[in-house]
Design a protein around this motif. Sequence first.
Motif, short mmCIF file in Angstrom:
data_model
loop_
_atom_site.label_atom_id
_atom_site.label_comp_id
_atom_site.label_asym_id
_atom_site.label_seq_id
_atom_site.Cartn_x
_atom_site.Cartn_y
_atom_site.Cartn_z
N TYR A 1 10.75 10.62 -16.88
CA TYR A 1 9.49 11.35 -16.82
C TYR A 1 8.86 11.40 -18.21
O TYR A 1 9.55 11.52 -19.23
N HIS B 1 5.18 14.79 -13.74
CA HIS B 1 5.31 14.08 -12.47
C HIS B 1 5.28 12.57 -12.58
O HIS B 1 5.54 11.87 -11.60
N ARG B 2 4.97 12.05 -13.73
CA ARG B 2 4.80 10.60 -13.90
C ARG B 2 5.98 10.03 -14.68
O ARG B 2 6.37 10.56 -15.73
N LYS B 3 6.54 8.94 -14.16
CA LYS B 3 7.64 8.26 -14.84
C LYS B 3 7.16 6.97 -15.49
O LYS B 3 6.26 6.30 -14.98
N HIS C 1 0.81 -1.22 0.00
CA HIS C 1 0.00 0.00 0.00
C HIS C 1 0.83 1.27 0.00
O HIS C 1 0.32 2.35 0.25
N VAL C 2 2.11 1.15 -0.27
CA VAL C 2 2.96 2.34 -0.42
C VAL C 2 2.72 2.94 -1.80
O VAL C 2 2.84 2.25 -2.81
N VAL C 3 2.36 4.21 -1.84
CA VAL C 3 2.04 4.88 -3.11
C VAL C 3 3.30 5.53 -3.67
O VAL C 3 3.91 6.39 -3.03
N THR C 4 3.66 5.12 -4.85
CA THR C 4 4.80 5.73 -5.54
C THR C 4 4.42 6.04 -6.99
O THR C 4 3.51 5.44 -7.55
N ASN C 5 5.13 6.98 -7.56
CA ASN C 5 4.97 7.32 -8.99
C ASN C 5 3.54 7.69 -9.35
O ASN C 5 3.10 7.47 -10.47
N GLN C 6 2.81 8.25 -8.39
CA GLN C 6 1.49 8.80 -8.70
C GLN C 6 1.58 10.33 -8.68
O GLN C 6 2.39 10.92 -7.94
#
Length: 542
Positions: A325, A318-320, A5-10
């Motif tokens: 990016y 902001h998105r990779k 549940h760790v949010v990354t790359n959002q």
Amino acid sequence: MSITHVVTNQVPPLHDYNPASSPALIEALIREGGGWGVDEVTELGAISGSQRTQRWGELADRNRPILRTHDVVGNRIDEVEYDPAYHELMRTAIEHGLHAAPWADDRPGAHVLRAAKTGVWTAEPGHMCPISMTNAVIPALRYNPELAKVYEPLLTSRVYDPELKPATSKAGITAGMSMTEKQGGSDVRAGTTQATPNADGSYTLVGHKWFTSAPMCDVFLVLAQAPGGLSCFFLPRVLPDGTRNRMLLQRLKDKLGNHANASSEIEYDGATAWLVGEEGRGVSVIIEMVNLTRMDCALASATSMRDGLSRAVYHAQHRKAFGAYLIDQPLMRNVLADLAVEAEAATTVTMRMAGATDRAIHGDQRETLLRRIGLAATKYWVCKQSAPHAAEAMECLGGNGYIEDSRMPRIYREAPLMGIWEGSGNVSALDTLRAAVTSPESVAVLFDELSLAGGQDRRLDAHVGALKAELAQPDNAEYRARKIAEDICLALQGAQLVRHGHPAVAEAFLATRIGGQRGGAYGTLPSGLDVAPILERILVKG
């Protein structure tokens, strides 16, 4: 917290972004004579992009208006209940002069400033319908000086009062228009609503109107058949004695988008109204109101393009994906640059038409003629580009763009409406052709305008030359009306960009929209164009 549940790359929410940061819009505002209002536009842009205002837009769109035809004991009330957020949007828009305020300001550029303000007020488009109509009603209402003397100060007031009471008892009012009927649509002369004169100078209206947006406005301009032919009438929702006029709301339209705006179907069952202008001259009286709302349709489409583009660019910043990016990846840069070129061209031509409108209002006959043909073509082509532009901007966000929380679906649903309202594509194209035929001096002024960019680019010169030949060929002109309108707008866009636009944007436009070096979808710009400065102009900063 579980690692799953760790949010990354959002991408973080786009809050507190100021749409007045658009160079194309501010440059056009200054160029067209409204530079004295840059601070006002910037201030409104900050309000528009704030988290609070954007939340108002979400609530007004999500919680659709509800029609209350009767009260609890059965009395007819014909009221529409809106979410409180709708009223906050209306109040803010009116306080900042997005309605009829420019008509009370004699400074050159006041109407251009209003256009730029509408260009940064991106919170929710549905409430802009009554705002637009309130602005547009003034020149038509002036055909009855007695009515204008009483009601114009109320229409230009910066006070919003949604209460149901006589207009003259309020500090500020809004206006709507009621033209189309089920058997006629755009053919308003086919209307069957009847207006019978009364001994006191008023008229009694009986009939059915198929589309009346914003039925909770205080006053309306209505077309109806009087003894002397189709005529324009002023109809208050509440009569001067405080009784409710016989304007009965039958239902609200269940629309694809524009949810916050309560477009309605109504009956006039003995409604009281007053003549504006002469009997039989209804279309000529109300046409200026229509022209001004068409102007707002084109402005709204350009605004929609910039809004969708900003959200697509922000996402790409902001998105990779695949280790970089999105904004730095060649194909995405092609797509975003292509969208940016379209948005800048739309902004440039609509603001040029806003400038022509402002100068026409101040008596400039040349600008009146340019607007006559240029606005019809601009309304056709710019509004026609809005839907595919919104679709591509939404696709830049991938699956997240298809989710309501991204706001992109709302932009997409709204996009086709501007091409339909105030005359769908065929009507706008035919009006362009009508201007060329009935007002040949407008064609001369158009080519005089285009000649200001003459000799600066061979592709534009060739396009203008072909347009001259196209307009000089009367055979089958109606069949070709859409192509004529498109070519006029493209010529105006190209000329404005050559004269005033960023060189990289102008070159990309000329190579693709005029020179044909482009595929059928966005993101098909040819190699060799310098897209870096195009993208730099649209980066979302802060």
